[in-house]
Design an enzyme around this catalytic site. Structure first.
Site, PDB file in Angstrom:
ATOM      1  N   MET A  67      -0.356   5.376   7.063  1.00 28.26           N
ATOM      2  CA  MET A  67       0.793   4.479   6.918  1.00 28.26           C
ATOM      3  C   MET A  67       1.813   5.073   5.945  1.00 28.26           C
ATOM      4  SD  MET A  67      -0.480   0.556   7.176  1.00 28.26           S
ATOM      5  CE  MET A  67      -0.779  -0.166   8.782  1.00 28.26           C
ATOM      6  N   ARG A 122     -10.967  22.639  16.478  1.00 27.35           N
ATOM      7  CA  ARG A 122      -9.832  21.800  16.866  1.00 27.35           C
ATOM      8  C   ARG A 122      -8.858  21.608  15.706  1.00 27.35           C
ATOM      9  NH1 ARG A 122     -13.512  17.092  19.220  1.00 27.35           N
ATOM     10  NH2 ARG A 122     -13.476  17.712  21.407  1.00 27.35           N
ATOM     11  N   GLN A 170      -6.595   1.191   6.647  1.00 24.97           N
ATOM     12  CA  GLN A 170      -6.124   1.501   5.283  1.00 24.97           C
ATOM     13  C   GLN A 170      -5.817   0.257   4.466  1.00 24.97           C
ATOM     14  OE1 GLN A 170      -3.067   5.014   5.817  1.00 24.97           O
ATOM     15  NE2 GLN A 170      -3.350   3.892   7.705  1.00 24.97           N
ATOM     16  N   ARG A 171      -5.601  -0.861   5.148  1.00 22.77           N
ATOM     17  CA  ARG A 171      -5.212  -2.076   4.426  1.00 22.77           C
ATOM     18  C   ARG A 171      -6.352  -3.084   4.306  1.00 22.77           C
ATOM     19  NH1 ARG A 171       0.385  -3.523   6.979  1.00 22.77           N
ATOM     20  NH2 ARG A 171      -0.702  -5.430   7.515  1.00 22.77           N
ATOM     21  N   ILE A 177       0.842  -1.200   0.000  1.00 24.76           N
ATOM     22  CA  ILE A 177       0.000   0.000   0.000  1.00 24.76           C
ATOM     23  C   ILE A 177       0.878   1.251   0.000  1.00 24.76           C
ATOM     24  CG2 ILE A 177      -1.999  -1.072   1.122  1.00 24.76           C
ATOM     25  CD1 ILE A 177      -1.199   0.633   3.627  1.00 24.76           C
ATOM     26  N   ASP A 178       2.148   1.102   0.392  1.00 22.10           N
ATOM     27  CA  ASP A 178       3.032   2.278   0.481  1.00 22.10           C
ATOM     28  C   ASP A 178       3.436   2.833  -0.890  1.00 22.10           C
ATOM     29  OD1 ASP A 178       2.894   1.752   3.146  1.00 22.10           O
ATOM     30  OD2 ASP A 178       4.999   1.256   3.423  1.00 22.10           O
TER      31      ASP A 178
END
Ligand code: F6P
Length: 346
Positions: A169, A162, A278-279, A126-127
């Site tokens: 990742m 805020r 995310q994965r 995924i990177d």
């Protein structure tokens, strides 16, 4: 031919699409049969196999994860690891192996190919940090998940005045942070390739509030502060634990950053860690398309006995590159690409 298939390293959406394409074309076009090896390199190392045929791959195209399961086993860290793998491949009558993995899994495949194992690699992470291919599948899904999270966080950040820090990742490369940060309109994106200046970041936070917007800061888990932001300032980022490939376990930068921003600006700041969300889950259409094409071309490489190669995306073509080249370097965000995003900071 009898072909072994394994998936190693961190899972990512699209692995099952590769497996399905390999098996469907392998059986349907070439008349091959298949053996699934469980848990990455642990499968051939410990001879853990599962049946793999057309029936086993039915319905898996949209499913996240991997039906073959995964691990970060490194056979080069195990006594007689290579001999055991060779013996088990022979015992199962394996003529060729397809290894689907990232830097570490394909690094092992590269060394095994040099030692005579007939292997073809399929890149995944995924990177998106493998230099041999324009994109890896799983990345698009991760970016979409992160972008949706950022979109949602904007509205709640506004309601409460805020700062929200979103940790995504990206161990060595900031691609997920950069793409989702641009797509989600982040006030700043912090990536491993560009050590960040905490003072400058706090200035961005202040100016964002001046224009009555609440800042969203997207940070890669591997981002580091520039020299001067020391441990005493609470910016230590890693735990001591290492995996079989020597990677430290990352995490915690989001929380630390939120604490630092709050202390320096007096604005309330919270962190959200997207982590394995995310994965997980179903791959995007792009990732299914890319993973399927990788699978089709990987089995072609096996049929042509073109071993020691990795399939890769170049433009819109799927090409083959030597395994050693495909994983030799990490693909990092260039200063120029980062500068494009920086136009929107603050
Ligand atoms: O290499 C892919 C990746 O998702 C990295 O972004 C992350 O640092 C790592 O895997 C996390 O690994 P694990 O799932 O073992 O915690």
């Amino acid at each position: 031919m009898r072909v072994g298939v394994l998936t190693g390293g961190g899972d990512c959406p699209g692995l099952n699409a590769v497996i399905r394409a390999v098996v469907r074309k392998g059986v349907g076009v070439y008349g091959f049969d298949f053996v699934g090896f469980r848990d990455g390199w642990r499968g051939p190392l410990e001879n853990v196999t599962v049946p793999l045929g057309v029936n086993e791959v039915r319905g898996i195209l949209p499913r996240g994860g991997t039906i073959l399961k995964s691990s970060r086993t490194n056979p080069f860290k195990v006594e007689n690891g290579v001999e055991r793998i060779k013996e088990n491949l022979a015992a199962n009558g394996i003529d060729a192996l397809i290894a689907i993995g990232g830097e570490d899994t394909l690094g092992v495949a590269t060394k095994l190919a040099d030692l005579g194992v007939k292997v073809v690699g399929v890149p995944k992470t995924i990177d998106n940090d493998l230099s041999g291919t324009d994109f890896t599948f799983g990345f698009d899904t991760a970016v979409n998940i992160a972008t949706e999270a950022i979109d949602r966080l904007h509205t709640t950040a506004e309601s409460h005045h805020r700062v929200l820090v979103v940790e995504v990742m990206g161990r060595h490369a900031g691609w997920i942070a950069l793409h989702s940060g641009i797509a989600g309109g982040a006030s700043a994106v912090l990536i491993p390739e560009q050590p960040f200046d905490i003072e400058k970041l706090c200035e961005h936070v202040e100016t964002r509030f001046e224009t009555h917007y609440s800042p969203i800061i997207v940070v890669s888990e591997g981002a580091v502060p520039a020299e001067g932001a020391t441990d005493e300032q609470g910016m230590t980022l890693v735990s001591g634990e290492k995996d079989a490939f020597g990677h430290v376990r990352l995490g915690g930068i989001g929380d630390r950053l939120a604490g630092e921003i709050e202390a320096r600006t007096g604005k309330e700041a919270r962190a959200v860690v997207l982590g394995h969300i995310q994965r997980g889950g179903t791959p995007t259409a792009f990732d299914r398309w890319l993973a399927t094409r990788f699978g089709l071309h990987a089995i072609d490489a096996v049929a042509e006995k073109d071993f020691g190669k990795m399939v890769a995306l170049r433009g819109t073509d799927i090409i083959r590159v030597p395994l050693s080249e495909g994983t030799a370097e990490l693909k990092l965000v260039s200063p120029e690409e980062y500068a494009e995003a920086a136009v929107f900071f603050g």
